[in-house]
Design a protein around this motif. Structure first.
Motif, PDB file in Angstrom:
ATOM      1  N   PRO A 171       0.838  -1.200   0.000  1.00 33.88           N
ATOM      2  CA  PRO A 171       0.000   0.000   0.000  1.00 33.88           C
ATOM      3  C   PRO A 171       0.877   1.255   0.000  1.00 33.88           C
ATOM      4  O   PRO A 171       2.027   1.209   0.443  1.00 33.88           O
ATOM      5  CB  PRO A 171      -0.751  -0.111   1.318  1.00 33.88           C
ATOM      6  CG  PRO A 171       0.227  -0.795   2.232  1.00 33.88           C
ATOM      7  CD  PRO A 171       0.970  -1.773   1.356  1.00 33.88           C
ATOM      8  N   GLN A 216       0.675   4.568   1.675  1.00 33.58           N
ATOM      9  CA  GLN A 216      -0.047   5.351   2.684  1.00 33.58           C
ATOM     10  C   GLN A 216       0.738   6.560   3.166  1.00 33.58           C
ATOM     11  O   GLN A 216       0.268   7.280   4.039  1.00 33.58           O
ATOM     12  CB  GLN A 216      -0.354   4.449   3.886  1.00 33.58           C
ATOM     13  CG  GLN A 216      -1.170   3.207   3.539  1.00 33.58           C
ATOM     14  CD  GLN A 216      -1.228   2.241   4.710  1.00 33.58           C
ATOM     15  OE1 GLN A 216      -0.226   2.002   5.381  1.00 33.58           O
ATOM     16  NE2 GLN A 216      -2.414   1.700   4.967  1.00 33.58           N
ATOM     17  N   ASN A 217       1.897   6.775   2.595  1.00 32.60           N
ATOM     18  CA  ASN A 217       2.829   7.718   3.187  1.00 32.60           C
ATOM     19  C   ASN A 217       3.207   8.866   2.259  1.00 32.60           C
ATOM     20  O   ASN A 217       2.902   8.869   1.067  1.00 32.60           O
ATOM     21  CB  ASN A 217       4.113   6.987   3.592  1.00 32.60           C
ATOM     22  CG  ASN A 217       4.777   6.310   2.400  1.00 32.60           C
ATOM     23  OD1 ASN A 217       4.371   5.219   1.995  1.00 32.60           O
ATOM     24  ND2 ASN A 217       5.780   6.951   1.823  1.00 32.60           N
ATOM     25  N   ALA A 277       3.425   7.370   7.591  1.00 34.86           N
ATOM     26  CA  ALA A 277       2.205   6.800   7.001  1.00 34.86           C
ATOM     27  C   ALA A 277       1.000   7.609   7.463  1.00 34.86           C
ATOM     28  O   ALA A 277       0.261   7.205   8.366  1.00 34.86           O
ATOM     29  CB  ALA A 277       2.065   5.333   7.380  1.00 34.86           C
ATOM     30  N   LEU A 285      -1.800   8.132   6.035  1.00 33.64           N
ATOM     31  CA  LEU A 285      -3.112   7.638   5.641  1.00 33.64           C
ATOM     32  C   LEU A 285      -3.461   6.288   6.251  1.00 33.64           C
ATOM     33  O   LEU A 285      -4.500   5.723   5.943  1.00 33.64           O
ATOM     34  CB  LEU A 285      -3.182   7.533   4.108  1.00 33.64           C
ATOM     35  CG  LEU A 285      -2.822   8.817   3.366  1.00 33.64           C
ATOM     36  CD1 LEU A 285      -2.867   8.588   1.875  1.00 33.64           C
ATOM     37  CD2 LEU A 285      -3.751   9.938   3.770  1.00 33.64           C
ATOM     38  N   GLU A 286      -2.611   5.782   7.105  1.00 34.01           N
ATOM     39  CA  GLU A 286      -2.861   4.479   7.694  1.00 34.01           C
ATOM     40  C   GLU A 286      -4.162   4.501   8.490  1.00 34.01           C
ATOM     41  O   GLU A 286      -4.364   5.342   9.364  1.00 34.01           O
ATOM     42  CB  GLU A 286      -1.703   4.086   8.610  1.00 34.01           C
ATOM     43  CG  GLU A 286      -1.742   2.648   9.078  1.00 34.01           C
ATOM     44  CD  GLU A 286      -0.464   2.259   9.792  1.00 34.01           C
ATOM     45  OE1 GLU A 286      -0.203   1.045   9.898  1.00 34.01           O
ATOM     46  OE2 GLU A 286       0.265   3.163  10.242  1.00 34.01           O
ATOM     47  N   THR A 330      -7.144   5.293   7.315  1.00 30.59           N
ATOM     48  CA  THR A 330      -8.138   6.263   6.853  1.00 30.59           C
ATOM     49  C   THR A 330      -9.054   5.708   5.787  1.00 30.59           C
ATOM     50  O   THR A 330     -10.080   6.287   5.468  1.00 30.59           O
ATOM     51  CB  THR A 330      -7.458   7.502   6.271  1.00 30.59           C
ATOM     52  OG1 THR A 330      -6.775   7.147   5.059  1.00 30.59           O
ATOM     53  CG2 THR A 330      -6.474   8.100   7.260  1.00 30.59           C
ATOM     54  N   SER A 373      -8.002   5.454   2.649  1.00 30.04           N
ATOM     55  CA  SER A 373      -7.400   5.832   1.374  1.00 30.04           C
ATOM     56  C   SER A 373      -6.454   4.769   0.859  1.00 30.04           C
ATOM     57  O   SER A 373      -6.276   4.607  -0.333  1.00 30.04           O
ATOM     58  CB  SER A 373      -6.648   7.161   1.510  1.00 30.04           C
ATOM     59  OG  SER A 373      -7.558   8.219   1.641  1.00 30.04           O
ATOM     60  N   ALA A 374      -5.823   4.042   1.766  1.00 31.58           N
ATOM     61  CA  ALA A 374      -4.872   3.027   1.332  1.00 31.58           C
ATOM     62  C   ALA A 374      -5.547   1.919   0.550  1.00 31.58           C
ATOM     63  O   ALA A 374      -4.894   1.166  -0.171  1.00 31.58           O
ATOM     64  CB  ALA A 374      -4.144   2.445   2.545  1.00 31.58           C
ATOM     65  N   ALA A 400      -3.859   5.979  -3.855  1.00 27.25           N
ATOM     66  CA  ALA A 400      -3.718   6.520  -2.511  1.00 27.25           C
ATOM     67  C   ALA A 400      -2.563   7.516  -2.510  1.00 27.25           C
ATOM     68  O   ALA A 400      -2.143   8.001  -3.539  1.00 27.25           O
ATOM     69  CB  ALA A 400      -3.501   5.380  -1.511  1.00 27.25           C
ATOM     70  N   CYS A 453      -5.194  14.517   0.144  1.00 22.56           N
ATOM     71  CA  CYS A 453      -4.658  13.164  -0.014  1.00 22.56           C
ATOM     72  C   CYS A 453      -5.631  12.261  -0.761  1.00 22.56           C
ATOM     73  O   CYS A 453      -6.068  11.229  -0.250  1.00 22.56           O
ATOM     74  CB  CYS A 453      -4.289  12.590   1.348  1.00 22.56           C
ATOM     75  SG  CYS A 453      -2.988  13.543   2.177  1.00 22.56           S
TER      76      CYS A 453
END
Length: 476
Positions: free
Chosen positions: A218, A220-221, A242, A244-245, A247, A249-250, A255, A273
């Protein structure tokens, strides 16, 4: 814009019905300039009803076309598209898919291109700090040199990330370093370090790409690049938080973050994001901390960019409906679908949505039009923003009343010739009394805003300006 499409980025937008309020009369004609293109002089909507003709210029009475510097060789190919801008002193740096241009804007009525650097890479968005220029590359290249060709994302040896140039000699910028970043660099944001000797770049990039060794899922960052100002060749990635961890979105097809705007004096940053808007505490620039994540699944498609008001009590997020390629500024698109969304920011750092904004001038069925890059017009006591809308042109709008934003000035061109499928204003920023617009196919436009509401902005002088790195009234 989402990978792997290597075209313009954008965000579509909305409005509560607002008429253009123009207060100051427009001079009979813009000042002559050796850089003017000779296109049709401005018309107002009231003077000429209906859509403008091909390449016809229209503007509100309080907006004046001062000058234009057209794209020229070597930036005259079919995809030599103008992109983002940054300012330092009396120079404007304008990105292009083929490299970047340095403009001398000491006389805004007669801007001059002092150098054009060929160094292909999408999108070549730029930011500048002193004598260092940072250029984002978000498509794989065979290596990090300016001679590199398009690469293969499945090859782990391919390169994408940030290029660093020494621009102390504006007539001859020098390439000094590169930093590879995960999934490349769609945009970059300068965040100052604890001392003047260090600065950080928050690198935003979309992803992931299945089976990619350089952009695996993923994603996410973001990447944080540390730059020793005196030794930029030692720049390196020091963190990949990270954000988006957890959320959601990943789990999306795309993402990562598209764009981050930092407000260092407030210790805050706002990230667009893709699937979310993210508010961050950046008091420790290497360890950003997520304060809140907001979503708008009903109206937003891909979160594109963010702008704080000067007081730090509001954030404008924009949405990339149509990816910058679609005609979304028309009656067929709901005014709440894809938008500039105005959020209030409470003292305890909570975002609360208040209203939406979209340009009130319908565009043609073949005009790519969505909200794109913009910045504040520094009017003390009011919240005013100038913003690019691709083929919708340039809009100046007031969001002091967050629930009822309204347009106060505009500039636009008519449709492009049929052989050109993408065009219009990529970025529009206010800098030291003028609006500078990077047009994808027409080059650099210089506009003057003459309105009693915005007149106090003319007293604000900046020594430099990166729109994604906000300071009170710019910087200086």
């Amino acid at each position: 814009m989402r990978r792997p499409v290597l075209t313009a980025t954008a965000a579509a937008v909305v409005l509560l019905s607002a008429a253009c309020t123009a207060s100051a009369p427009d001079p009979s004609s813009p000042p002559a300039s050796e850089q003017t293109t000779g296109q049709t002089a401005g018309q107002t909507a009231g003077q000429n009803a209906g859509l403008p003709g091909q390449d016809e210029i229209r503007h509100s009475p309080n907006m004046t076309v001062v000058a234009n510097v057209p794209l020229q060789a070597p930036f005259d190919g079919p995809q030599a598209w103008g992109t983002d801008m940054a300012f330092e002193g009396h120079y404007a740096y304008v990105g292009n898919y083929e490299g970047f241009t340095v403009h001398d804007i000491s006389d805004p009525a007669h801007p001059k291109a002092v150098s054009r650097v060929v160094c292909p890479g999408g999108q070549n968005d730029v930011s500048v700090a002193g004598d260092l220029l940072f250029v984002s590359v978000d498509d794989p290249r065979t290596d990090d040199t300016c001679a590199a060709g398009p690469g293969d994302p499945s090859d782990p040896k391919e390169w994408e990330g940030v290029r660093i140039f020494d621009v102390s000699d504006k007539t001859d910028p020098r390439y000094v370093a590169s930093v590879r970043t995960e999934c490349g660099s769609h945009t970059n944001t300068i965040v100052p370090g604890k001392t003047p000797d260090v600065l950080y770049l928050y690198v935003s990039s979309p992803g992931p790409i299945d089976d990619s060794p350089t952009c695996p899922p993923p994603h996410q960052n973001i990447s944080i690049v540390e730059v020793p100002v005196r030794h930029p060749g030692d720049a390196r990635v020091v963190a990949t938080p990270a954000l988006l961890e957890g959320t959601g979105s990943a789990d999306d097809v795309s993402a990562g973050c598209h764009d981050i705007t930092a407000y260092p004096e407030k210790g805050l940053a706002a990230g667009a994001c893709f699937g979310d808007g993210v508010l961050m505490d950046i008091s420790d620039p290497v360890k950003p901390r997520v304060l809140q994540v907001v979503t708008d699944q009903e109206n937003f498609s891909i979160w594109h960019s963010a702008t704080f008001n000067d007081a730090g009590t509001k954030v404008v997020f924009s949405d990339e409906l149509g990816g910058g390629l679609a005609a979304t500024c028309n009656a067929q698109v709901s005014p709440e679908k894809g938008a500039d969304a105005v959020y209030s920011l409470t003292p305890d750092h909570r975002l609360v949505r208040q209203g939406y904004y979209k340009i009130p001038r319908p565009q043609g069925p073949k005009e790519n039009c969505v909200a794109h890059n913009g910045s504040l017009v520094p009017v003390p006591g009011r919240d005013v923003m100038v913003q690019a809308w691709y083929m919708g042109g340039v809009s100046v709008w007031d969001f002091t009343d967050a629930a009822h934003p309204r347009e106060i000035a505009y500039f636009e061109r008519g449709p492009l010739p049929p052989e050109l499928e993408l065009g219009g204003s990529w970025s529009a920023y206010y800098y030291n009394g003028y609006i500078y617009s990077s047009d994808i196919t027409k080059g650099l436009d210089v506009l003057r805003l003459d309105d009693p509401l915005t007149a106090p902005a003319g007293k604000v002088r900046m020594t430099g300006f990166n729109p994604q790195s906000q300071h009170p009234y710019g910087r200086g």
